[in-house]
Design an enzyme around this catalytic site. Structure first.
Site, mmCIF file in Angstrom:
data_model
loop_
_atom_site.group_PDB
_atom_site.id
_atom_site.type_symbol
_atom_site.label_atom_id
_atom_site.label_comp_id
_atom_site.label_asym_id
_atom_site.label_seq_id
_atom_site.Cartn_x
_atom_site.Cartn_y
_atom_site.Cartn_z
ATOM 1 N N ASP A 18 -0.712 -6.393 1.813
ATOM 2 C CA ASP A 18 -0.776 -5.291 2.770
ATOM 3 C C ASP A 18 -2.165 -5.282 3.402
ATOM 4 O O ASP A 18 -3.160 -5.418 2.694
ATOM 5 C CB ASP A 18 -0.526 -3.946 2.079
ATOM 6 C CG ASP A 18 -0.102 -2.871 3.066
ATOM 7 O OD1 ASP A 18 -0.908 -2.537 3.969
ATOM 8 O OD2 ASP A 18 1.021 -2.368 2.950
ATOM 9 N N ASP A 61 9.580 -2.749 0.291
ATOM 10 C CA ASP A 61 9.964 -1.367 0.586
ATOM 11 C C ASP A 61 9.339 -0.925 1.909
ATOM 12 O O ASP A 61 9.079 0.248 2.124
ATOM 13 C CB ASP A 61 9.521 -0.443 -0.561
ATOM 14 C CG ASP A 61 10.078 0.971 -0.424
ATOM 15 O OD1 ASP A 61 11.249 1.102 -0.007
ATOM 16 O OD2 ASP A 61 9.344 1.930 -0.724
ATOM 17 N N LYS A 73 16.604 0.490 5.319
ATOM 18 C CA LYS A 73 16.420 1.848 5.812
ATOM 19 C C LYS A 73 17.323 2.065 7.028
ATOM 20 O O LYS A 73 16.942 1.781 8.165
ATOM 21 C CB LYS A 73 14.941 2.076 6.128
ATOM 22 C CG LYS A 73 14.081 1.835 4.870
ATOM 23 C CD LYS A 73 12.629 2.017 5.112
ATOM 24 C CE LYS A 73 11.795 1.571 3.919
ATOM 25 N NZ LYS A 73 12.305 1.944 2.601
ATOM 26 N N ALA A 133 0.827 -1.214 0.000
ATOM 27 C CA ALA A 133 0.000 0.000 0.000
ATOM 28 C C ALA A 133 0.863 1.266 0.000
ATOM 29 O O ALA A 133 1.901 1.298 0.677
ATOM 30 C CB ALA A 133 -0.916 -0.003 1.220
ATOM 31 N N PRO A 134 0.444 2.271 -0.753
ATOM 32 C CA PRO A 134 -0.778 2.370 -1.577
ATOM 33 C C PRO A 134 -0.682 1.737 -2.958
ATOM 34 O O PRO A 134 -1.621 1.817 -3.732
ATOM 35 C CB PRO A 134 -0.963 3.878 -1.693
ATOM 36 C CG PRO A 134 0.419 4.428 -1.698
ATOM 37 C CD PRO A 134 1.183 3.570 -0.732
ATOM 38 N N GLY A 135 0.471 1.126 -3.275
ATOM 39 C CA GLY A 135 0.541 0.378 -4.520
ATOM 40 C C GLY A 135 1.513 0.892 -5.564
ATOM 41 O O GLY A 135 1.457 0.471 -6.721
ATOM 42 N N GLY A 136 2.418 1.790 -5.172
ATOM 43 C CA GLY A 136 3.350 2.360 -6.145
ATOM 44 C C GLY A 136 4.245 1.329 -6.805
ATOM 45 O O GLY A 136 4.367 1.286 -8.032
#
Length: 311
Positions: free
Chosen positions: A199, A237, A267, A180-183
């Site tokens: 998600d 991610d 990260k 989410a949101p799906g990029g």
């Protein structure tokens, strides 16, 4: 030097040698390499002096890198907070004029050899080398992408940049953890992947309408434990610490086909970066070969890693 640049002094090594080392180790922070042929303090001088330096550097090289009537890509970029009395456009035009006057065909990109000028707060650095040894064909490795009307999130830029510097074969079955949101799901679907987006949150309706996209409304951990499916590619991610992200990818390796690929962003933040990467690479090494690891321009405080599952 600037905030994102450094000069490495060696005995006989060249950009080609360092490029091979960067890919093999891997070294995560270099994004662009060049053989420095001149450095000039431009703090008290104007554009003419810098261009004279470019001319002298190219003339000195002669046929070692640049043959007669070669085509040259001329690249200019900035490193750090730079203040001078001429624009980057002016610098490019004047340097191109000098090179053209010496018989070279000058382009902005697409040539086998590149002449680089990097402006830092105190100096101008001139470099000449093959684009193949530069790690990136973009000036300074600064891959610049434009937002499109279909873009779901800025996180898409990270995956798009990766595909430019590390090409991956399109098509197959993909799994997107924390979608989410799906990029990232949108980018994968656009490259022909049948994508399972995992998600508990909502996906953008535009992503749900894309061919081959399936939304599994659950957590990544639950999906791994379910053992559903076998995939050619897994991407992650999610915002979590590098060690947790690495352990998730190791757990998810069971869902990959033999020699399948995985992409994850580590990260690190800004503290203890190297120790975090060392720990993450050690964890990932239990299930994968690390094929690529680099802090891309769109990463900010993180590193993108490409993994291949053991056969």
């Amino acid at each position: 030097m600037g905030e994102e640049s450094a000069i490495v002094e060696t005995g006989k090594s060249t950009a080609r040698d360092l490029a091979e080392l960067v890919e093999r180790v891997p070294m995560v922070f270099p994004r662009h390499l060049t053989n420095v042929v001149a450095e000039f303090d431009h703090a008290n001088a104007g554009l003419d002096s810098v261009i004279d330096l470019v001319d002298a550097a190219v003339r000195e090289l002669g046929g070692r890198e640049l043959g007669p009537e070669s085509e040259i890509s001329l690249q200019i970029w900035l490193s750090g907070k730079v203040s001078y009395k001429f624009s980057r456009h002016d610098a490019w035009e004047r340097a191109a004029e000098v090179l053209s006057g010496r018989g070279y065909r000058v382009t902005r990109a697409g040539s086998a050899v590149v002449v680089s000028i990097c402006f830092t707060p105190k100096s101008a650095i001139v470099g000449v080398n093959r684009v193949a040894d530069s790690l990136s064909s973009w000036p300074g490795g600064e891959v610049r992408l434009s937002k499109t009307p279909d873009q779901v999130s800025r996180a898409e830029f990270k995956l798009e940049e990766l595909f430019k510097v590390f090409p991956i074969e399109d098509g197959g079955d993909a799994l997107d953890f924390g979608a989410a949101p799906g990029g990232w799901t949108r980018i994968l679907a656009g490259r022909g992947f049948r994508t399972t987006a995992v998600d508990p949150g909502d996906l953008d309706p535009r992503v749900l309408r894309l061919p081959g996209v399936v939304h599994e409304r659950t957590t990544a951990g639950n999906f791994v434990r379910s053992g559903k499916g076998r995939f050619d590619l897994i991407v992650n991610d999610m915002k979590m610490s590098p060690d947790r992200s690495s352990r998730l990818m190791c757990d998810g390796a069971a869902l990959l086909k033999p020699f399948g690929l995985a992409i994850t962003t580590l990260k690190t933040g800004t503290h203890h970066v190297l120790s975090q990467l060392d720990e993450a690479f050690e964890i990932l090494g239990s299930e994968y070969d690390i094929e690529f690891a680099r802090q891309l321009r769109h990463n900010r405080n993180e590193v993108t890693v490409v993994l291949r599952r053991f056969g």
